[in-house]
Write a protein that holds these residues in place. Structure first.
Motif, PDB file in Angstrom:
ATOM      1  N   GLY A  77       0.807  -1.223   0.000  1.00  0.00           N
ATOM      2  CA  GLY A  77       0.000   0.000   0.000  1.00  0.00           C
ATOM      3  C   GLY A  77       0.839   1.271   0.000  1.00  0.00           C
ATOM      4  O   GLY A  77       0.356   2.337   0.381  1.00  0.00           O
ATOM      5  N   LYS A  78       2.073   1.185  -0.466  1.00  0.00           N
ATOM      6  CA  LYS A  78       2.981   2.355  -0.480  1.00  0.00           C
ATOM      7  C   LYS A  78       2.422   3.487  -1.333  1.00  0.00           C
ATOM      8  O   LYS A  78       2.391   4.640  -0.918  1.00  0.00           O
ATOM      9  CB  LYS A  78       4.375   1.947  -1.030  1.00  0.00           C
ATOM     10  CG  LYS A  78       5.065   0.909  -0.185  1.00  0.00           C
ATOM     11  CD  LYS A  78       6.366   0.444  -0.798  1.00  0.00           C
ATOM     12  CE  LYS A  78       6.202  -0.362  -2.062  1.00  0.00           C
ATOM     13  NZ  LYS A  78       5.470  -1.617  -1.930  1.00  0.00           N
ATOM     14  N   SER A  79       1.965   3.150  -2.544  1.00  0.00           N
ATOM     15  CA  SER A  79       1.477   4.203  -3.440  1.00  0.00           C
ATOM     16  C   SER A  79       0.141   4.739  -2.955  1.00  0.00           C
ATOM     17  O   SER A  79      -0.128   5.943  -3.035  1.00  0.00           O
ATOM     18  CB  SER A  79       1.349   3.676  -4.870  1.00  0.00           C
ATOM     19  OG  SER A  79       2.588   3.178  -5.310  1.00  0.00           O
ATOM     20  N   THR A  80      -0.710   3.842  -2.445  1.00  0.00           N
ATOM     21  CA  THR A  80      -2.005   4.289  -1.917  1.00  0.00           C
ATOM     22  C   THR A  80      -1.777   5.252  -0.750  1.00  0.00           C
ATOM     23  O   THR A  80      -2.396   6.313  -0.671  1.00  0.00           O
ATOM     24  CB  THR A  80      -2.834   3.070  -1.462  1.00  0.00           C
ATOM     25  OG1 THR A  80      -2.956   2.170  -2.571  1.00  0.00           O
ATOM     26  CG2 THR A  80      -4.206   3.477  -0.970  1.00  0.00           C
ATOM     27  N   SER A 112      -9.749   0.011  -6.548  1.00  0.00           N
ATOM     28  CA  SER A 112      -9.019   0.133  -5.279  1.00  0.00           C
ATOM     29  C   SER A 112      -7.674   0.823  -5.460  1.00  0.00           C
ATOM     30  O   SER A 112      -7.013   1.147  -4.478  1.00  0.00           O
ATOM     31  CB  SER A 112      -8.828  -1.243  -4.642  1.00  0.00           C
ATOM     32  OG  SER A 112      -7.846  -1.969  -5.324  1.00  0.00           O
ATOM     33  N   THR A 132       3.934  -0.608  -8.901  1.00  0.00           N
ATOM     34  CA  THR A 132       4.862   0.484  -9.181  1.00  0.00           C
ATOM     35  C   THR A 132       6.120  -0.126  -9.780  1.00  0.00           C
ATOM     36  O   THR A 132       6.596  -1.162  -9.322  1.00  0.00           O
ATOM     37  CB  THR A 132       5.206   1.223  -7.874  1.00  0.00           C
ATOM     38  OG1 THR A 132       3.985   1.661  -7.281  1.00  0.00           O
ATOM     39  CG2 THR A 132       6.102   2.429  -8.133  1.00  0.00           C
ATOM     40  N   GLY A 171       7.738  -2.172  -4.901  1.00  0.00           N
ATOM     41  CA  GLY A 171       7.981  -3.259  -3.962  1.00  0.00           C
ATOM     42  C   GLY A 171       8.317  -4.569  -4.666  1.00  0.00           C
ATOM     43  O   GLY A 171       8.942  -5.446  -4.094  1.00  0.00           O
ATOM     44  N   LYS A 223      -3.195  -1.186   6.293  1.00  0.00           N
ATOM     45  CA  LYS A 223      -4.327  -2.111   6.090  1.00  0.00           C
ATOM     46  C   LYS A 223      -4.849  -2.647   7.432  1.00  0.00           C
ATOM     47  O   LYS A 223      -5.262  -3.799   7.534  1.00  0.00           O
ATOM     48  CB  LYS A 223      -3.952  -3.274   5.162  1.00  0.00           C
ATOM     49  CG  LYS A 223      -3.355  -2.842   3.817  1.00  0.00           C
ATOM     50  CD  LYS A 223      -3.417  -3.925   2.761  1.00  0.00           C
ATOM     51  CE  LYS A 223      -2.627  -3.525   1.520  1.00  0.00           C
ATOM     52  NZ  LYS A 223      -2.628  -4.507   0.464  1.00  0.00           N
ATOM     53  N   ASP A 264      -7.494  -1.897   8.668  1.00  0.00           N
ATOM     54  CA  ASP A 264      -8.929  -2.189   8.455  1.00  0.00           C
ATOM     55  C   ASP A 264      -9.141  -3.665   8.142  1.00  0.00           C
ATOM     56  O   ASP A 264     -10.125  -4.268   8.544  1.00  0.00           O
ATOM     57  CB  ASP A 264      -9.489  -1.306   7.333  1.00  0.00           C
ATOM     58  CG  ASP A 264      -8.748  -1.501   6.017  1.00  0.00           C
ATOM     59  OD1 ASP A 264      -9.348  -1.952   5.042  1.00  0.00           O
ATOM     60  OD2 ASP A 264      -7.535  -1.193   5.958  1.00  0.00           O
ATOM     61  N   ALA A 272      -4.518   3.285   5.052  1.00  0.00           N
ATOM     62  CA  ALA A 272      -4.463   4.291   3.985  1.00  0.00           C
ATOM     63  C   ALA A 272      -5.803   4.345   3.269  1.00  0.00           C
ATOM     64  O   ALA A 272      -6.301   5.407   2.920  1.00  0.00           O
ATOM     65  CB  ALA A 272      -3.340   3.951   3.005  1.00  0.00           C
ATOM     66  N   MET A 273      -6.380   3.159   3.095  1.00  0.00           N
ATOM     67  CA  MET A 273      -7.640   3.084   2.354  1.00  0.00           C
ATOM     68  C   MET A 273      -8.766   3.786   3.105  1.00  0.00           C
ATOM     69  O   MET A 273      -9.548   4.519   2.522  1.00  0.00           O
ATOM     70  CB  MET A 273      -7.975   1.599   2.153  1.00  0.00           C
ATOM     71  CG  MET A 273      -9.061   1.358   1.179  1.00  0.00           C
ATOM     72  SD  MET A 273      -8.615   2.099  -0.370  1.00  0.00           S
ATOM     73  CE  MET A 273      -7.953   0.721  -1.216  1.00  0.00           C
TER      74      MET A 273
END
Ligand code: GTP
Ligand code: MG
Length: 552
Positions: free
Chosen positions: A135-138, A169, A188, A210, A271, A273, A310-311
């Motif tokens: 989730g680096k880019s998110t 997403s 990425t 990644g 994450k 969540d 992040a989401m």
């Protein structure tokens, strides 16, 4: 010498595009120029993002195995430590040193030093690293959006487009993953550069890939980092894959950034969540990963742990709103960023700028070198020596964050437009330096290395991929000079036949082409190296001696 590209992401609504209009465009050239087959080409990975994780886990012909005991862990720790502290082999005579004025004799001019009355925020180059899909880019996209660097309109556009391609997403990640291939594959591939201001810092984000195939690109970006955010996927199985001995990029990235000299990190456990914001899960991750980070020589006091989503926008720039997160009382991600110590800068050393990217506008006869100033300063009219070509040019203009600026100092990422040089002489992997204080250009080096967890021994004659700042070359191990005691650094054996996992040694390498280089003891940026093979980093090290050096 091959190309390592970074892409400047144009997400800031309040900022103009670079006046050179072509932002760095060699986004996917990196692997194409790899002159060894050690790293699979960019196109060898599957293009369907759904199978991405399986591919990463299954395809690792990885040479990395587990740290099986505390003993090994400690050895690695002390070795990385000694690498970080000193690069001296005790035998560091440079053949042609007498031709170069010592960099310590340099006297900076007044304008080069930082103006204390200047209220410009300190620049912090922040690498976002971690296992594929964590989730680096998110996270980066979300931060940029929350901090006003992506307009609402632009965000709607990303959301609409991502949905249309069945990748809803990834809307926030699209702000960083700009190329069609990255979006199609949902990964990425090259480091994306963007920026925002926190209370204390002008933060330049280096959002790294990644996926294991793109570790060389990650290296290129992360060598510029002052600090890092290590992003962890908290979901069940995902954290475990990242830390797995065979090919977990959490593991490889953490080792790499530490050996670049980055000693302060935020571990953002993302994450949350997906695990119902479970404190138990966070604690388990912290315990397990904490032990590993200590083995990489990160001090507990320099590591902050921030659980977030992040989401769901929980705990990024303010306290979490989800009731299930009420157990967390620590800082938000933005507060943790502001808690970083300001980076030390080499303002009073002669100019040194490793060239990361080159922008050419042949129609206007313009060429710009992009990169981070590692030492010294530049202003319009400054004379610079371009290495390895040896051309001397003059700075025509400077741009920082796509805006013209009059002075750039150590720590700044800039585009330097040059006049008086042939465009073909400016290349990524080269270096801009002070004409009176050139760095060495050489193809034969003595290194002090630490072998990572490899299964195949390193032998005399072994061919490896050699990385130094933004340059990449094929290297052959010409000599294994001595084995060193991991604790004391003293020679334990002369001329061993091979090197095994976790051994420390002095070796001589011969490169296929010349690189701009310096001893680690006089320049950290130009004296750190990485050796890779079969898509994995097999050793980290420092330059202890430049054996042959040709001056241009
Ligand atoms: P690479 O750059 O390819 O290594 O991936 P990355 O680390 O940049 O991950 P990216 O941001 O592309 O996100 C990968 C997937 O994770 C996407 O489907 C995101 O929507 C999802 N994701 C990111 N953050 C969160 C989060 O906080 N919670 C959940 N549930 N999913 C998330
Ligand atoms: Mg990404």
């Amino acid at each position: 010498m091959s190309v390592e590209g970074l892409k400047l992401v144009n997400v800031a609504p309040n900022l103009n595009k670079p006046s050179t209009s072509t932002a760095p465009s060699n986004k996917t050239t990196n692997n194409a120029n790899t002159s060894t087959s050690a790293i699979p080409s960019a196109t060898s990975a599957p293009s369907n993002s759904k199978v991405k994780s399986d591919y990463v886990e299954n395809s690792h012909a990885s040479n990395v195995e587990a740290h099986t005991s505390n003993k090994t862990t400690n050895n690695l720790s002390s070795e990385l430590n000694s690498m970080t502290v000193t690069g001296k082999s005790g035998n560091s005579k440079i053949d042609n040193k007498e031709k170069i004025p010592s960099r310590v004799e340099y006297k900076p001019e007044k304008w080069m030093l930082v103006d204390q009355t200047n209220d410009r925020l300190t620049q912090l180059n922040l690498a976002i690293v971690g296992h594929v899909d964590s989730g680096k880019s998110t996270l980066s996209g979300r931060l940029l959006h929350l901090l006003g660097q992506i307009s609402q309109k632009q965000m709607h556009k990303y959301e609409k487009e991502a949905k249309l391609q069945g990748k809803g997403s990834f809307a926030y990640a699209w702000a960083l993953d700009e190329s069609a291939e990255e979006r199609e594959r949902g990964i990425t591939m090259t480091v994306a550069v963007a920026y925002f201001n926190s209370n204390k810092y002008h933060v330049v984000i280096l959002d790294s890939p990644g996926h294991k195939d793109f570790v060389p690109n990650m290296i290129s970006g992360a060598t510029q980092a002052d600090a890092a955010i290590l992003v962890i996927d908290a979901s069940l199985g995902a954290f475990e894959a990242g830390i797995a001995s065979a090919g977990g990029q959490t593991r490889e990235h953490a080792q790499l950034i530490r050996s670049f000299g980055v000693d302060q990190i935020i571990v953002s456990v993302n994450k949350m969540d997906a695990v119902q914001y479970s404190k138990d899960r966070f604690d388990t991750i912290k315990l397990q990963l904490g032990t590993f980070l200590r083995s990489c020589n990160f001090r507990d006091s320099n590591v902050s742990w921030v659980p977030l989503s992040a989401m769901e926008n929980q705990n990024l720039v303010g306290p979490a709103s989800d009731a299930r997160f009420s157990w967390y009382k620590g800082p938000s991600l933005l507060e943790a960023i502001d808690a970083f110590q300001p980076p030390a800068r080499e303002y009073s050393k002669p100019l040194l700028m490793p060239i990361c990217d080159v922008i050419k506008l042949p129609s206007q006869g313009q060429v710009s070198a992009c990169g981070k100033l590692e030492a010294g300063a530049l202003r319009n009219g400054s004379k610079v020596l371009v290495l390895p070509s040896g051309d001397v040019g003059t700075v025509r203009s400077l741009e920082r964050d796509s805006l013209p600026c009059s002075v750039a100092r150590a720590g700044d990422n800039v585009a330097v437009s040059l006049q008086g040089v042939d465009a073909s002489s400016v290349m990524s992997g080269g270096v801009l330096c002070h004409p009176d204080f050139p760095v060495a250009v050489s193809d034969r080096l003595e290194l002090k290395i630490l072998v990572l967890d490899v299964q195949t021994p390193i032998l005399i004659g072994s061919q490896l991929e050699f990385h130094i700042h933004h340059a990449k070359e094929v290297a052959k191990v010409a000599k294994i000079v001595s084995l060193l005691d991991p604790k004391t650094g003293k020679v334990t054996k002369k001329s061993p036949r091979c090197l095994l996992a976790k051994q420390s040694a002095i070796v001589e390498v011969v490169l296929q082409g010349e690189v701009c280089v310096d001893e680690f003891s006089s320049s950290r940026a130009l004296g750190r190296v990485f050796l890779r093979s079969s898509g994995t980093t097999v050793a980290v090290g420092v330059v202890t001696r430049v054996i042959t050096a040709e001056r241009n």
